[in-house]
Design a protein around this motif. Structure first.
Motif, short mmCIF file in Angstrom:
data_model
loop_
_atom_site.label_atom_id
_atom_site.label_comp_id
_atom_site.label_asym_id
_atom_site.label_seq_id
_atom_site.Cartn_x
_atom_site.Cartn_y
_atom_site.Cartn_z
N ASP A 1 -22.79 10.60 37.66
CA ASP A 1 -22.11 9.26 38.94
C ASP A 1 -22.96 9.77 40.11
OD1 ASP A 1 -22.40 7.56 36.22
OD2 ASP A 1 -20.28 8.31 36.12
N ARG A 2 -23.54 10.87 40.95
CA ARG A 2 -23.37 11.46 42.17
C ARG A 2 -25.17 11.48 42.59
NH1 ARG A 2 -20.87 16.43 40.58
NH2 ARG A 2 -22.89 17.44 40.64
N LEU A 3 -25.83 10.24 41.73
CA LEU A 3 -27.27 10.07 41.65
C LEU A 3 -27.42 9.23 40.89
CD1 LEU A 3 -29.43 11.31 43.55
CD2 LEU A 3 -30.40 12.06 42.09
N THR A 4 -28.42 8.39 41.53
CA THR A 4 -29.34 7.18 40.29
C THR A 4 -31.01 6.51 40.52
OG1 THR A 4 -29.01 4.60 39.39
CG2 THR A 4 -29.08 5.07 41.94
N LEU A 5 -31.03 6.22 39.62
CA LEU A 5 -32.74 6.32 39.31
C LEU A 5 -33.44 4.60 39.53
CD1 LEU A 5 -33.15 8.37 36.61
CD2 LEU A 5 -33.54 9.37 38.94
N SER A 6 -34.43 4.55 40.08
CA SER A 6 -35.57 3.78 41.16
C SER A 6 -35.66 3.20 39.33
CB SER A 6 -36.10 3.71 42.17
OG SER A 6 -37.33 4.27 41.37
N TYR A 7 -36.26 1.36 39.66
CA TYR A 7 -36.76 1.15 38.30
C TYR A 7 -37.86 2.01 38.23
CZ TYR A 7 -39.44 -2.18 35.51
OH TYR A 7 -39.73 -2.90 33.88
N ASP A 8 -38.64 1.81 38.89
CA ASP A 8 -40.07 3.29 38.77
C ASP A 8 -39.89 4.80 37.68
OD1 ASP A 8 -41.52 1.42 39.38
OD2 ASP A 8 -41.68 1.97 41.30
N THR B 1 -21.89 3.94 33.13
CA THR B 1 -23.08 3.90 34.22
C THR B 1 -24.06 4.63 33.69
OG1 THR B 1 -22.27 6.10 34.35
CG2 THR B 1 -21.01 4.41 35.76
N LEU B 2 -25.20 4.60 34.22
CA LEU B 2 -26.15 5.23 33.81
C LEU B 2 -26.32 6.76 33.35
CD1 LEU B 2 -29.93 5.00 34.00
CD2 LEU B 2 -29.90 6.06 36.06
N GLY B 3 -25.10 7.25 33.91
CA GLY B 3 -24.88 8.88 34.01
C GLY B 3 -24.22 8.64 32.80
N THR B 4 -23.51 7.77 31.93
CA THR B 4 -22.58 7.91 30.96
C THR B 4 -23.96 7.50 30.08
OG1 THR B 4 -20.75 7.00 31.45
CG2 THR B 4 -20.82 6.98 29.38
N LEU B 5 -25.18 6.67 29.70
CA LEU B 5 -25.56 6.10 29.14
C LEU B 5 -26.38 7.55 28.70
CD1 LEU B 5 -26.56 2.72 30.43
CD2 LEU B 5 -26.13 3.27 28.03
N LEU B 6 -27.47 7.68 30.02
CA LEU B 6 -28.16 8.79 29.78
C LEU B 6 -27.35 10.38 29.05
CD1 LEU B 6 -30.56 9.86 33.43
CD2 LEU B 6 -31.08 8.23 30.98
#
Length: 226
Positions: free
Chosen positions: A43-50, A7-12
């Motif tokens: 993993d309770r929030l994600t980010l938009s492309y921008d 997930t994005l959370g794991t990567l960050l």
């Protein structure tokens, strides 16, 4: 057995671990509140492309690097490179307010760029706009006194023997402190950008620098013709 993509959370979180940053340090670098970063990592929030693009720019890296997974099984080759350097064999760049001596320039695709700098600029007006570039940098004051201006911190004055480590994507400027005619510092810039030295030379040129053109320095010569 299939493995779910990270997930994005794991990567960050992996990125922060690799860089050795705390949540607070990553928040200061990225401009994202610590509470928001914590929610992303869990993993309770994600980010938009921008927002991801903005994050990568503030961290001084390509967006692809945000999603790079560390391959622990990869064996790094021994490059066995070395370079003996001195001022006499450096690439020298003269500007009205600075002299730069780029060391060990015969090595290409370096991750670190060592440079000896003589600083004469005494005001923000003399220096001009704050400098931004990818990566990080370290300076150590050899002589004189240096006042460092940065985008997000109050100015700080360094004495001989003192040092500073900063995120280079944050705007910064080095000035000779009050009462000091010329200061000398040893700096090391580190960046994944293999063309960082050419970009720095181009920046010197924009500030009115007298770029080198000797035959032993092909990269600076290409920059001087721009």
């Amino acid at each position: 057995m299939s493995t779910s993509p990270p997930t994005l959370g794991t990567l960050l979180r992996n990125l922060r671990t690799r860089e050795g940053w705390t949540l607070k340090e990553m928040g200061e670098r990225s401009g994202i509140p610590v509470s928001t970063l914590s929610k992303i990592e869990h993993d309770r929030l994600t980010l938009s492309y921008d927002k991801l693009q903005q994050l990568s720019q503030r961290l001084g890296m390509r967006m692809s690097e945000l999603f790079a997974e560390e391959d622990e099984s990869a064996v790094q080759p021994v490059m066995a490179r070395r370079s003996l350097g001195d001022v006499a064999h450096s690439v020298r760049v003269e500007t009205p307010n600075y002299d730069y001596y780029y060391l060990c320039t015969e090595l290409r695709r370096k991750r670190m760029i060592p440079v000896l700098t003589k600083i004469r600029a005494k005001s923000a007006e003399e220096f001009g706009d704050l400098v931004h570039h990818t990566g990080e940098e370290f300076i150590y004051v050899l002589s004189g006194r240096v006042t460092v201006h940065t985008e997000f911190y109050d100015p700080v004055t360094l004495e001989p023997g003192q040092s500073l480590y900063i995120d280079s994507s944050m705007g910064h400027a080095y000035l000779a402190a009050e009462g000091c005619e010329e200061a000398e510092v040893l700096g090391v810039m580190s960046s994944p950008d293999e063309e960082l030295m050419e970009k720095m030379l181009s920046l010197h040129h924009e500030k009115g620098g007298n770029l080198p053109s000797n035959d032993d320095s092909p990269a600076p010569r290409r920059t001087a013709r721009r």
